[in-house]
Write a protein that holds these residues in place. Structure first.
Motif, PDB file in Angstrom:
ATOM      1  N   LEU A  41     -17.544  95.335 103.253  1.00 51.51           N
ATOM      2  CA  LEU A  41     -16.333  94.518 103.365  1.00 51.51           C
ATOM      3  C   LEU A  41     -15.107  95.381 103.643  1.00 51.51           C
ATOM      4  N   ALA A  42     -15.072  96.572 103.053  1.00 45.65           N
ATOM      5  CA  ALA A  42     -13.918  97.458 103.217  1.00 45.65           C
ATOM      6  C   ALA A  42     -13.722  97.911 104.654  1.00 45.65           C
ATOM      7  N   ALA A  43     -14.775  97.782 105.498  1.00 44.06           N
ATOM      8  CA  ALA A  43     -14.669  98.216 106.889  1.00 44.06           C
ATOM      9  C   ALA A  43     -14.133  97.131 107.807  1.00 44.06           C
ATOM     10  N   LEU A  44     -13.974  95.907 107.288  1.00 45.31           N
ATOM     11  CA  LEU A  44     -13.596  94.775 108.127  1.00 45.31           C
ATOM     12  C   LEU A  44     -12.089  94.558 108.155  1.00 45.31           C
ATOM     13  N   ALA A  45     -11.599  94.237 109.341  1.00 50.15           N
ATOM     14  CA  ALA A  45     -10.195  93.842 109.488  1.00 50.15           C
ATOM     15  C   ALA A  45     -10.074  92.342 109.700  1.00 50.15           C
ATOM     16  N   GLY A  46     -11.161  91.674 110.083  1.00 51.95           N
ATOM     17  CA  GLY A  46     -11.097  90.228 110.299  1.00 51.95           C
ATOM     18  C   GLY A  46     -12.360  89.705 110.954  1.00 51.95           C
ATOM     19  N   ILE A  47     -12.438  88.382 111.032  1.00 52.46           N
ATOM     20  CA  ILE A  47     -13.565  87.707 111.670  1.00 52.46           C
ATOM     21  C   ILE A  47     -13.028  86.462 112.352  1.00 52.46           C
ATOM     22  N   SER A  48     -13.598  86.107 113.487  1.00 56.83           N
ATOM     23  CA  SER A  48     -13.162  84.910 114.198  1.00 56.83           C
ATOM     24  C   SER A  48     -14.373  84.162 114.729  1.00 56.83           C
ATOM     25  N   PHE A  49     -14.195  82.864 114.941  1.00 55.71           N
ATOM     26  CA  PHE A  49     -15.235  82.056 115.566  1.00 55.71           C
ATOM     27  C   PHE A  49     -14.600  81.259 116.691  1.00 55.71           C
ATOM     28  N   GLU A  50     -15.184  81.397 117.895  1.00 57.21           N
ATOM     29  CA  GLU A  50     -14.660  80.723 119.075  1.00 57.21           C
ATOM     30  C   GLU A  50     -15.700  79.714 119.564  1.00 57.21           C
ATOM     31  N   GLN A  51     -15.310  78.463 119.654  1.00 60.80           N
ATOM     32  CA  GLN A  51     -16.216  77.433 120.147  1.00 60.80           C
ATOM     33  C   GLN A  51     -16.184  77.389 121.677  1.00 60.80           C
ATOM     34  N   GLY A  52     -17.322  77.022 122.252  1.00 63.23           N
ATOM     35  CA  GLY A  52     -17.420  76.850 123.691  1.00 63.23           C
ATOM     36  C   GLY A  52     -18.227  75.615 124.014  1.00 63.23           C
ATOM     37  N   ARG A  53     -18.262  75.228 125.273  1.00 61.79           N
ATOM     38  CA  ARG A  53     -19.000  74.030 125.657  1.00 61.79           C
ATOM     39  C   ARG A  53     -20.503  74.214 125.506  1.00 61.79           C
ATOM     40  N   ARG A  67     -17.159  86.791 116.042  1.00 65.24           N
ATOM     41  CA  ARG A  67     -16.750  88.160 116.342  1.00 65.24           C
ATOM     42  C   ARG A  67     -16.209  88.821 115.085  1.00 65.24           C
ATOM     43  N   LEU A  68     -16.649  90.042 114.856  1.00 66.13           N
ATOM     44  CA  LEU A  68     -16.086  90.858 113.784  1.00 66.13           C
ATOM     45  C   LEU A  68     -15.070  91.818 114.371  1.00 66.13           C
ATOM     46  N   ARG A  69     -14.002  92.028 113.632  1.00 68.47           N
ATOM     47  CA  ARG A  69     -13.031  93.063 114.004  1.00 68.47           C
ATOM     48  C   ARG A  69     -13.035  94.101 112.888  1.00 68.47           C
ATOM     49  N   LEU A  70     -13.414  95.323 113.238  1.00 67.94           N
ATOM     50  CA  LEU A  70     -13.472  96.392 112.249  1.00 67.94           C
ATOM     51  C   LEU A  70     -12.153  97.153 112.213  1.00 67.94           C
ATOM     52  N   PRO A 130     -22.863  94.967 118.791  1.00 67.64           N
ATOM     53  CA  PRO A 130     -23.492  94.452 117.575  1.00 67.64           C
ATOM     54  C   PRO A 130     -22.570  93.579 116.737  1.00 67.64           C
ATOM     55  N   TYR A 131     -21.275  93.567 117.073  1.00 63.86           N
ATOM     56  CA  TYR A 131     -20.310  92.826 116.276  1.00 63.86           C
ATOM     57  C   TYR A 131     -19.943  91.477 116.896  1.00 63.86           C
ATOM     58  N   GLN A 132     -20.813  90.983 117.774  1.00 62.90           N
ATOM     59  CA  GLN A 132     -20.678  89.631 118.320  1.00 62.90           C
ATOM     60  C   GLN A 132     -21.996  88.886 118.121  1.00 62.90           C
ATOM     61  N   LEU A 133     -21.909  87.583 117.868  1.00 62.95           N
ATOM     62  CA  LEU A 133     -23.110  86.763 117.703  1.00 62.95           C
ATOM     63  C   LEU A 133     -22.918  85.452 118.450  1.00 62.95           C
ATOM     64  N   THR A 134     -23.834  85.154 119.362  1.00 59.75           N
ATOM     65  CA  THR A 134     -23.799  83.889 120.090  1.00 59.75           C
ATOM     66  C   THR A 134     -24.300  82.772 119.180  1.00 59.75           C
ATOM     67  N   TYR A 170     -18.298  78.211 108.329  1.00 59.36           N
ATOM     68  CA  TYR A 170     -18.465  78.487 106.893  1.00 59.36           C
ATOM     69  C   TYR A 170     -18.588  79.986 106.649  1.00 59.36           C
ATOM     70  N   VAL A 171     -19.413  80.670 107.446  1.00 58.88           N
ATOM     71  CA  VAL A 171     -19.571  82.116 107.287  1.00 58.88           C
ATOM     72  C   VAL A 171     -18.233  82.817 107.503  1.00 58.88           C
ATOM     73  N   ALA A 172     -17.509  82.418 108.546  1.00 58.43           N
ATOM     74  CA  ALA A 172     -16.209  83.034 108.823  1.00 58.43           C
ATOM     75  C   ALA A 172     -15.240  82.816 107.664  1.00 58.43           C
ATOM     76  N   ASP A 173     -15.226  81.614 107.106  1.00 58.71           N
ATOM     77  CA  ASP A 173     -14.333  81.321 105.978  1.00 58.71           C
ATOM     78  C   ASP A 173     -14.691  82.152 104.753  1.00 58.71           C
ATOM     79  N   GLU A 174     -15.990  82.304 104.487  1.00 53.24           N
ATOM     80  CA  GLU A 174     -16.416  83.091 103.331  1.00 53.24           C
ATOM     81  C   GLU A 174     -15.973  84.545 103.470  1.00 53.24           C
TER      82      GLU A 174
END
Length: 290
Positions: free
Chosen positions: A42-54, A60-63, A84-88, A99-103
């Motif tokens: 957790l200490a290595a993370l600066a943020g996380i985002s989730f982008e919706q698409g069609r 995406r993780l931001r370290l 490795p820090y992106q997940l489709t 939910y994962v992003a919020d947690e």
């Protein structure tokens, strides 16, 4: 535990770290497969985002800058399939992704993890020995020396000097640039006392990358070396460096900062983000520091 399982991979968060496991889908890049499971504290993370698409979304993780030798060595040049820090995310799992992003966001807030750069790597980098053939040669690293060997496609001016064995102590930096369009890429090792203006095609301390399928794997060599070089943001002589395990702590117990933290916790509690028990524990921790 917050977890999302997709063809592209699995992300699982236990409150202290994110486990990123690549999937077996054909769209998963070779570099991600070779890296295998990554454990990101957790200490290595600066943020996380989730982008919706069609057709698909993306987590995406931001370290934090300087936390990962792989990102330091590749300087943001990894293509999406190899990052490795992106997940489709498939559309029917958008709710799980949120939910994962919020947690993760809530944990970052509760632990007070800052977003500023770190002064020591918080991820270990690829294991050694590692060796990859690409372009005009093969680059390998055993933890002590970088070894460069040439093939029949190497320019005579570079190959004439024979295979190279460069001690880690002589290396001052690493450059990794993938091929783009008609421009070749390269993996170059900056060596103390060697000229830096030589094109990679003729540089005996560089391997050219021609856009072949296995080229991204050379980033493993780059990251393994980077992890063993002095950290680029390390404190100078006589300046105390923050130990890695304390990198997540606020840089001081300023009274106004702690009061602001209390207000933020109160807002999260009123909004239902924190339960009564979570709010009480977090509030108690802040009050102790005051």
């Amino acid at each position: 535990m917050a977890e999302i399982i997709q063809k592209d991979g699995t992300w699982a968060f236990d409150g202290d770290a994110l486990r990123l496991t690549p999937g077996h889908d054909r769209n998963v890049g070779l570099l991600r497969r070779e890296l295998g499971e990554l454990v990101v504290p957790l200490a290595a993370l600066a943020g996380i985002s989730f982008e919706q698409g069609r057709k698909a979304g993306r987590l995406r993780l931001r370290l934090r800058d300087g936390a990962d030798p792989l990102l330091q060595a590749t300087a943001g040049r990894l293509a999406g399939a190899h990052d490795p820090y992106q997940l489709t995310v498939e559309p029917d799992r958008y709710g799980v992704a949120e939910y994962v992003a919020d947690e993760v966001r809530n944990a970052l807030l509760l632990d007070g993890v800052p977003t500023d750069p770190v002064t020591a790597y918080l991820l270990p980098g690829p294991s050694v020995p590692v060796s990859v053939s690409a372009g005009d040669g093969t680059a390998g690293f055993d933890g002590d020396r970088v070894r460069l060997e040439w093939n029949w496609k190497t320019e005579d001016a570079k190959a004439s000097s024979g295979p190279r064995a460069i001690p880690l102590a002589e290396i001052t930096g690493v450059q990794w640039q993938p091929a783009a369009g008609l421009e070749n890429g390269h993996l170059r090792f900056l060596v103390r006392g060697a000229p830096a203006a030589v094109p990679p095609k003729y540089d005996p301390n560089a391997v050219e990358l021609w856009g072949f399928r296995k080229d991204p794997l050379t980033a493993l060599v780059a990251a393994a070396v980077q992890a063993r070089l002095p950290h680029p943001s390390a404190a100078g002589p006589g300046v105390a460096e923050i130990p890695p395990q304390r990198a997540a702590e606020p840089a001081g117990d300023d009274h106004d900062v702690l009061l602001r933290r209390l207000r933020e916790l109160g807002e999260l509690h009123r909004d239902g983000v924190l339960t009564d028990e979570e709010f009480a524990l977090a509030k108690q921790a802040v009050l102790k520091r005051m």
